[in-house]
Design a protein around this motif. Structure first.
Motif, PDB file in Angstrom:
ATOM      1  N   ILE A  80       5.750  -5.823  -3.297  1.00 53.56           N
ATOM      2  CA  ILE A  80       4.956  -4.653  -4.082  1.00 53.56           C
ATOM      3  C   ILE A  80       6.241  -3.912  -3.771  1.00 53.56           C
ATOM      4  O   ILE A  80       6.776  -3.544  -3.039  1.00 53.56           O
ATOM      5  N   ASP A 119      -3.320   3.655  -6.202  1.00 56.31           N
ATOM      6  CA  ASP A 119      -3.417   3.926  -4.406  1.00 56.31           C
ATOM      7  C   ASP A 119      -4.641   4.626  -4.729  1.00 56.31           C
ATOM      8  O   ASP A 119      -4.167   6.319  -4.656  1.00 56.31           O
ATOM      9  N   ARG A 157       1.731   5.172  -6.384  1.00 51.47           N
ATOM     10  CA  ARG A 157       2.371   6.588  -5.608  1.00 51.47           C
ATOM     11  C   ARG A 157       4.208   6.804  -6.436  1.00 51.47           C
ATOM     12  O   ARG A 157       5.170   7.455  -5.555  1.00 51.47           O
ATOM     13  N   GLY A 207       2.458   3.622 -12.027  1.00 49.27           N
ATOM     14  CA  GLY A 207       2.111   2.300 -10.868  1.00 49.27           C
ATOM     15  C   GLY A 207       1.460   1.569 -11.659  1.00 49.27           C
ATOM     16  O   GLY A 207       0.497   0.904 -12.685  1.00 49.27           O
ATOM     17  N   GLU A 209      -6.138   0.147  -3.891  1.00 51.10           N
ATOM     18  CA  GLU A 209      -6.630  -0.569  -2.919  1.00 51.10           C
ATOM     19  C   GLU A 209      -6.723   1.422  -2.345  1.00 51.10           C
ATOM     20  O   GLU A 209      -5.841   2.142  -2.538  1.00 51.10           O
ATOM     21  N   TYR A 254       7.941  -0.074   1.486  1.00 53.68           N
ATOM     22  CA  TYR A 254       6.994   1.574   2.037  1.00 53.68           C
ATOM     23  C   TYR A 254       9.020   2.347   1.654  1.00 53.68           C
ATOM     24  O   TYR A 254       9.748   1.296   2.016  1.00 53.68           O
ATOM     25  N   SER A 257       3.129   0.738  -6.594  1.00 55.00           N
ATOM     26  CA  SER A 257       1.759   1.698  -5.968  1.00 55.00           C
ATOM     27  C   SER A 257       1.989   2.545  -6.555  1.00 55.00           C
ATOM     28  O   SER A 257       3.404   3.691  -7.581  1.00 55.00           O
ATOM     29  N   VAL A 308       3.675  -5.027   4.474  1.00 56.71           N
ATOM     30  CA  VAL A 308       3.984  -3.258   3.744  1.00 56.71           C
ATOM     31  C   VAL A 308       5.005  -2.767   5.008  1.00 56.71           C
ATOM     32  O   VAL A 308       4.162  -1.893   5.188  1.00 56.71           O
ATOM     33  N   ASP A 342       5.998   6.597  -2.075  1.00 56.86           N
ATOM     34  CA  ASP A 342       5.480   7.357  -1.845  1.00 56.86           C
ATOM     35  C   ASP A 342       6.586   8.775  -0.886  1.00 56.86           C
ATOM     36  O   ASP A 342       6.905   9.260   0.046  1.00 56.86           O
ATOM     37  N   TRP A 367       6.059   0.247  -2.443  1.00 52.71           N
ATOM     38  CA  TRP A 367       5.192   1.068  -1.844  1.00 52.71           C
ATOM     39  C   TRP A 367       5.894   2.383  -2.136  1.00 52.71           C
ATOM     40  O   TRP A 367       6.626   2.573  -1.165  1.00 52.71           O
ATOM     41  N   PHE A 426      -0.096  -2.634   6.510  1.00 54.19           N
ATOM     42  CA  PHE A 426       0.695  -1.550   6.240  1.00 54.19           C
ATOM     43  C   PHE A 426       1.042  -2.040   7.722  1.00 54.19           C
ATOM     44  O   PHE A 426       0.713  -1.322   8.975  1.00 54.19           O
TER      45      PHE A 426
END
Ligand code: FHN
Length: 421
Positions: free
Chosen positions: A199, A242, A232, A238, A258, A149, A230, A100, A203, A201, A34
């Motif tokens: 991916i 996560d 989120r 997703g 994950e 992300y 993901s 990511v 958030d 990701w 990450f």
């Protein structure tokens, strides 16, 4: 033996009800990197001479920096030390299988060339280059899956951006306008201009109903149907789960999931010291997460000059060294069929249990309880040296050789016929 919880009991099951067929690479990967990199990396946890402990990427919120003042940071951001091949090679040497990186965090600044908002690294900084194109390429060259992300709801730069902003009147916000004018078009840029993404990701979710989120997901998926989203993204839509930050489930979990960790208390770079995890702790964390059936995505925070800090380089290189000889016990495994023991945890492959011995029993004898199968042989993973073992009822006792207790987990293998009861 160990039973694993299924995902449905863990979180809203995926609306489609079936697993994304593109998840296999992810489930086999086990170890991701990450990266939190943004204007906050330049501020590095200190604003107007005051230090802020913890997540450096939240400095704008912690110091309640006005948008107009925060914008000025962009004119000083010039990460000439950034080298995409250096980052990707470090990841490859560390045994990382996917990366990511923050395309846009809550600060609202795009770390890529965006036509949607000029608050981005090409148009608003003296750096004027797009680091993400080179980074995507450098990873793919090394067989590392690349992804972004994206903070899809929290955006402290935008009048209609969701949650936690202090410059704008919450009551006057129109989230749908924000999604329509910024989040969705930027996500489409990322899914269009940077090649195949492993991916996206997300958030953190907010400001949308389940139906709106479903429409949001459908609009994005058509651009790259193989890209994994993901959990989120919200509303159970997703492709994999996560867990919370720095959370590892206490029991094995089936399906793709994950755990995400940062090696200190911050995701973004900060200049003052934080308590770091050692490479031994990280390797044991990786073994523990894999023993429950999941992936560990470990964070590093490059500084404002585009350099990954020396302490992160060190623990990644040591982790890579361990994985070079023990990777077979992590990559492509599923959760261990031997419940966690005082000596450590296990991971599985057909006909094999990998025993990650984190603490050597004082009497040098490893007890494997409830292992009522026909054990064919036991050996140390690295030198394949066979070890004496005894089957007493449903227990297997293994005589361990002396090994360097300070070394990180030593891995032993039980090969067996039959199925663990
Ligand atoms: O608020 C963010 C935080 O800054 C960081 O990006 C973490 C990483 O999982 N996600 C959110 C908090 O959970």
């Amino acid at each position: 033996s160990v039973t694993a919880q299924t995902m449905d009991q863990m979180w809203d099951s995926n609306v489609s009800g079936k697993e994304n067929p593109n998840l296999q690479w992810f489930k086999d990967a086990k170890f991701g990197m990450f990266i939190h990199w943004g204007l906050y990396s330049k501020i590095a946890g200190e604003w107007n001479g005051k230090r802020y402990y913890g997540s450096g990427e939240w400095i704008m919120n912690q110091a309640k920096i006005k948008v107009a003042d925060y914008n000025k940071v962009a004119s000083t951001f010039n990460p000439t030390g950034f080298n995409a091949d250096e980052w990707a090679q470090l990841a490859a040497d560390a045994g990382i299988k996917y990366m990511v990186i923050t395309a846009k965090h809550h600060e609202g600044f795009a770390m890529y060339q965006s036509k949607v908002s000029n608050f981005n690294i090409v148009d608003a900084t003296p750096y004027k280059k797009d680091p993400m194109k080179a980074l995507a390429e450098a990873n793919r060259k090394r067989g590392i899956q690349f992804g972004f992300y994206y903070s899809q709801f929290q955006d402290w730069h935008e009048p209609n951006g969701g949650r936690n902003s202090w410059d704008f009147d919450e009551a006057k916000k129109d989230y749908q306008t924000y999604y329509r004018e910024k989040a969705i078009p930027q996500l489409k840029e990322l899914l269009t201009n940077y090649g195949p993404l492993g991916i996206v990701w997300f958030d953190t979710p907010g400001g949308m109903t389940k139906e709106q989120t479903q429409t949001f997901v459908n609009e994005l998926r058509v651009l790259q149907p193989k890209t994994l989203f993901s959990s989120r993204v919200g509303q159970g839509l997703g492709d994999y789960k996560d867990f919370g930050d720095s959370e590892v489930p206490s029991t094995p979990i089936k399906g793709a999931w994950e755990s995400i960790y940062t090696h200190n208390d911050s995701w973004g770079y900060i200049k003052h010291d934080m308590n770091f995890k050692s490479s031994k702790e990280i390797i044991q964390l990786l073994a523990n997460v894999a023993s429950k059936g999941g992936n560990l995505m470990l964070n590093v925070g490059p500084d404002g000059d585009g350099k990954i800090p020396e302490y992160s380089v060190k623990f990644l290189q040591q982790t890579g060294k361990w994985l070079k000889v023990n990777g077979e016990s992590i990559y492509g495994t599923t959760y261990g069929l031997i419940a966690a023991q005082p000596w450590g945890v296990s991971t599985s492959k057909p006909g094999k249990q990998y025993l990650h011995v984190l603490t050597r029993p004082k009497n040098g004898k490893l007890l494997i309880p409830d292992f009522n199968v026909n054990v064919k042989k036991v050996y140390e993973l690295t030198d394949k040296k066979e070890l004496p073992f005894k089957k007493i009822g449903k227990e297997v006792w293994i005589d361990l050789p002396l090994f360097n207790q300070d070394a990180v987990n030593t891995v032993f293998v039980i090969e067996y016929a039959g199925t663990v009861p």
